[in-house]
Design an enzyme around this catalytic site. Structure first.
Site, mmCIF file in Angstrom:
data_model
loop_
_atom_site.group_PDB
_atom_site.id
_atom_site.type_symbol
_atom_site.label_atom_id
_atom_site.label_comp_id
_atom_site.label_asym_id
_atom_site.label_seq_id
_atom_site.Cartn_x
_atom_site.Cartn_y
_atom_site.Cartn_z
ATOM 1 N N GLY A 169 4.584 5.252 -1.162
ATOM 2 C CA GLY A 169 5.526 4.216 -1.578
ATOM 3 C C GLY A 169 5.345 3.845 -3.034
ATOM 4 N N GLY A 170 5.248 2.544 -3.278
ATOM 5 C CA GLY A 170 5.129 2.052 -4.646
ATOM 6 C C GLY A 170 3.921 2.619 -5.364
ATOM 7 N N GLY A 404 18.043 31.851 -29.322
ATOM 8 C CA GLY A 404 17.937 30.388 -29.338
ATOM 9 C C GLY A 404 16.495 29.944 -29.246
ATOM 10 C CB ALA A 405 13.600 31.315 -27.406
HETATM 11 C C1 HXC Z 1 -1.759 -3.467 4.390
HETATM 12 C C2 HXC Z 1 -2.774 -1.475 4.874
HETATM 13 C C3 HXC Z 1 -1.737 -0.762 4.242
HETATM 14 C C4 HXC Z 1 -0.680 -1.516 3.660
HETATM 15 C C5 HXC Z 1 -3.162 0.659 4.956
HETATM 16 N N1 HXC Z 1 -3.632 -0.543 5.310
HETATM 17 N N2 HXC Z 1 -2.002 0.559 4.317
HETATM 18 N N3 HXC Z 1 -2.783 -2.809 4.930
HETATM 19 N N4 HXC Z 1 -0.744 -2.865 3.771
HETATM 20 N N5 HXC Z 1 0.305 -0.924 3.029
HETATM 21 C C6 HXC Z 1 -4.887 -0.855 6.017
HETATM 22 C C7 HXC Z 1 -4.866 -0.434 7.461
HETATM 23 O O1 HXC Z 1 -4.329 -1.461 8.244
HETATM 24 C C8 HXC Z 1 -6.352 -0.243 7.718
HETATM 25 O O2 HXC Z 1 -6.960 -1.501 7.902
HETATM 26 C C9 HXC Z 1 -6.872 0.305 6.411
HETATM 27 O O3 HXC Z 1 -5.903 -0.069 5.426
HETATM 28 C C10 HXC Z 1 -6.987 1.804 6.403
HETATM 29 O O4 HXC Z 1 -5.782 2.366 6.870
HETATM 30 P P1 HXC Z 1 -5.732 3.536 7.921
HETATM 31 O O5 HXC Z 1 -4.327 3.692 8.356
HETATM 32 O O6 HXC Z 1 -6.775 3.294 8.977
HETATM 33 O O7 HXC Z 1 -6.217 4.768 7.030
HETATM 34 P P2 HXC Z 1 -5.685 6.260 7.040
HETATM 35 O O8 HXC Z 1 -5.637 6.785 8.424
HETATM 36 O O9 HXC Z 1 -6.560 6.979 6.054
HETATM 37 O O10 HXC Z 1 -4.195 6.200 6.490
HETATM 38 C C11 HXC Z 1 -3.943 5.727 5.202
HETATM 39 C C12 HXC Z 1 -2.404 5.561 4.978
HETATM 40 C C13 HXC Z 1 -1.813 4.696 6.107
HETATM 41 C C14 HXC Z 1 -1.766 6.952 4.970
HETATM 42 C C15 HXC Z 1 -2.232 4.936 3.599
HETATM 43 O O11 HXC Z 1 -2.617 3.545 6.256
HETATM 44 C C16 HXC Z 1 -0.405 4.308 5.848
HETATM 45 O O12 HXC Z 1 0.515 5.081 6.099
HETATM 46 N N6 HXC Z 1 -0.217 3.055 5.379
HETATM 47 C C17 HXC Z 1 1.098 2.522 5.157
HETATM 48 C C18 HXC Z 1 1.759 3.190 3.981
HETATM 49 C C19 HXC Z 1 3.069 2.520 3.643
HETATM 50 O O13 HXC Z 1 4.067 2.732 4.350
HETATM 51 N N7 HXC Z 1 3.033 1.595 2.666
HETATM 52 C C20 HXC Z 1 4.145 0.777 2.277
HETATM 53 C C21 HXC Z 1 4.993 1.628 1.354
HETATM 54 S S1 HXC Z 1 6.389 0.759 0.786
HETATM 55 P P3 HXC Z 1 -8.307 -1.714 8.706
HETATM 56 O O14 HXC Z 1 -8.433 -3.168 8.816
HETATM 57 O O15 HXC Z 1 -8.145 -0.987 9.996
HETATM 58 O O16 HXC Z 1 -9.403 -1.103 7.856
HETATM 59 C C22 HXC Z 1 6.033 0.398 -0.787
HETATM 60 C C23 HXC Z 1 7.126 -0.314 -1.442
HETATM 61 C C24 HXC Z 1 7.039 -0.275 -2.927
HETATM 62 O O17 HXC Z 1 5.019 0.674 -1.298
HETATM 63 C C25 HXC Z 1 8.212 0.440 -3.422
HETATM 64 C C26 HXC Z 1 8.359 0.256 -4.880
HETATM 65 C C27 HXC Z 1 9.314 1.281 -5.465
#
Ligand code: HXC
Length: 510
Positions: A169-170, A404-405
């Site tokens: 994402g972001g 051209g290059a």
């Molecule tokens: C809050 C989060 C988080 C998030 C992960 N965690 N992503 N907490 N916000 N975005 C937390 C989990 O709850 C977990 O907490 C710990 O981090 C580790 O995550 P896991 O999932 O256990 O790790 P892993 O299996 O390695 O997977 C990592 C990951 C996955 C691939 C990043 O966590 C994931 O898909 N997260 C969400 C990604 C996402 O969709 N983000 C939002 C994008 S939108 P605990 O307590 O268990 O340790 C965005 C908008 C901005 O960013 C756009 C601007 C242009």
């Protein structure tokens, strides 16, 4: 009094624990360093000054009122690398997956603002699940604040991103706007949406590695510049890269004490060009032989390998190199190589790094694939980048400079300052065979006649002297003395001042 001092120590100890030992162990198990360990590897020993160690989030939703960590998942501050001041942030995956909260963003913005104000590079060590989901729009706002600073800092201070974990994402758009992106093989990923979302939306099954791993982004998408086998190698290369970069666009040219004779003669270069014009050679050999201490830092080595970009030093000064690579696709310009080189030329120009261009180019790659891919626009990017660049530009044509290059590759007409050619240079609209097949179409059935015309064309154009007679080449030089000539040429250009007409900004064909 002692109690207060103890409290500080206790609070620091707590902050340094991040998300706790279990999560630190999990991080290590994946072969990743923690955010703090990464900082230690990156910076000069003992030089890190941390800011905002006790900042924590302000969110009370989804149970976060009971779940808070000092520092809030990102370590920020300044340090020195090779003695040069840098600002940095290092996302801590052990705290909410390194996700970006409102306060976490404020910490990052603070060091970015200081980097720009104080004229120092900003380095981001990224390991983040993106926007902190519990905070909703507050974290989106935080991202936009970071993006805005990436944009405003662009061309002012070097911005370097190291991707060291899953960045979704972001978390990918901020690095995308920085100058260099390094990734770690097997543990870092960049994607706008992960494999699960891809499966739902497009029904494609793809692994995280294939979708956004280091190999994908350094060979296919060109989103990232370099891939490394582990965190330590990636961080060490950041240190090496910084040796070539000025602290900001306000800093003068960057130079370093080197132990290499600026007058060094390389006799072997006299035989670099094969006698058969159809045979390839490795332009990297030339770059390495020209460079101080034979040291060349190549950028994007695995993408569009028909053009080479990177940094060397000449007489101690940092120089950006752009070179056609005859070994790959005969060194032609195509969509990918034009984009790759154009961005590099613009980076060098923004940061006052002089540019050396080594030319052996048969032209633009023809075909529907290229035309449909927009070679006209992409080729124009490189043309535009060279034409607008006001840094010292020195060019050496080693062999082909066709069509051209020839114009594009930092020709005199695009304000090349000093343009050399080797005696082996061929500066023409195209190769002899192609040329006579067009201008002597009626003789095509007569092989002998065509051969005669081709020989005549070669004699006339397969040399550097016509261009030299017109002043398009400043001097035809001996290959062996190229290093000496280049050191002197760049030295003579140190005082160069060139100003483009006033404009708000240009409209480069994006
Ligand atoms: C809050 C989060 C988080 C998030 C992960 N965690 N992503 N907490 N916000 N975005 C937390 C989990 O709850 C977990 O907490 C710990 O981090 C580790 O995550 P896991 O999932 O256990 O790790 P892993 O299996 O390695 O997977 C990592 C990951 C996955 C691939 C990043 O966590 C994931 O898909 N997260 C969400 C990604 C996402 O969709 N983000 C939002 C994008 S939108 P605990 O307590 O268990 O340790 C965005 C908008 C901005 O960013 C756009 C601007 C242009």
């Amino acid at each position: 009094m002692n109690k207060i001092l103890d409290e500080l120590e206790n609070r620091r100890r707590e902050a340094k624990q991040g998300g706790g030992q279990a999560r630190i162990d999990a991080q290590h198990k994946k072969g990743k360093l923690t955010a703090r360990e990464r900082v230690e590897v990156l910076v000069d020993p003992g030089s890190f000054e941390e800011f905002d160690m006790f900042v924590s989030h302000r969110c009370n939703d989804f149970g976060l009122d009971k779940d808070s960590y000092p520092g809030d998942g990102v370590i920020t501050g300044w340090a020195t690398i090779n003695g040069q001041i840098i600002y940095l942030f290092s996302q801590d995956f052990t705290v909410f997956g390194g996700s970006l909260s409102e306060t976490n963003a404020q910490k990052i913005c603070k060091v970015m603002d200081m980097a720009v104000q104080n004229g120092a590079p900003i380095i981001g060590l990224n390991d983040s699940g993106g926007a902190r989901i519990q905070e909703g729009v507050a974290s989106l706002g935080g991202y936009a604040e970071v993006f805005k600073r990436n944009i405003l800092a662009s061309g002012v201070v070097p911005q370097i991103s190291v991707i060291m974990g899953p960045c979704a994402g972001g978390a990918v758009y901020s690095p995308a706007m920085t100058d260099f992106i390094f990734m770690v093989r097997g543990s870092s990923y960049m994607f706008v949406t992960g494999p699960d979302v891809v499966k739902t939306v497009t029904n494609e099954s793809v692994t995280a590695e294939d979708l956004g791993g280091a190999v994908t982004h350094t060979t296919k998408s060109s989103v990232a510049d370099m891939a490394f086998d582990n965190d330590i190698l990636a961080l060490r290369e950041v240190r090496r890269l910084l040796e070539y970069l000025p602290a900001s666009n306000r800093a003068g040219t960057i130079s370093k004490k080197v132990y290499d004779d600026p007058e060094r003669i390389e006799v072997s270069l006299d035989n670099l060009i094969p006698t058969d014009a159809g045979v390839a050679y490795d332009i990297k050999e030339l770059i390495i032989k020209l460079a101080d201490e034979n040291d060349f830092l190549e950028i994007q080595p695995d993408f569009a390998r028909n053009i080479i970009i990177g940094f060397i030093r000449l007489g101690g000064s940092s120089i950006g190199v752009v070179a056609n690579q005859p070994k790959i696709l005969a060194g032609c310009l195509d969509v990918d190589s034009s984009r790759k080189a154009a961005r590099f030329v613009r980076f060098c120009d923004a940061f006052n790094i002089p540019i050396l261009t080594l030319v052996d180019v048969p032209g633009f790659l023809p075909g529907t694939h290229q035309e449909y891919g927009g070679i006209i626009k992409h080729g124009a990017k490189l043309l535009f980048a060279y034409g607008e660049a006001t840094v010292p530009k020195v060019t050496v044509i080693t062999r082909k400079a066709y069509g051209g290059a020839y114009d594009v590759m930092s020709s005199k007409h695009l304000r090349g300052d000093i343009n050399y050619a080797w005696p082996t240079a061929e500066i023409a609209v195209m190769g002899a065979k192609g040329a006579v097949e067009i201008i002597y179409k009626s003789d095509l059935s007569d092989k002998k006649k065509i051969e005669g015309h081709a020989k005549q064309y070669e004699e006339r154009f397969s040399n550097p002297f016509i261009a030299a007679e017109k002043g398009y080449i400043d001097e035809v030089i001996m290959p062996r003395s190229t290093r000496k000539r280049l050191v002197r040429a760049f030295k003579s250009l140190e005082g160069k001042k060139q100003v483009n007409p006033w404009k708000k900004h240009d409209n480069i064909p994006l």
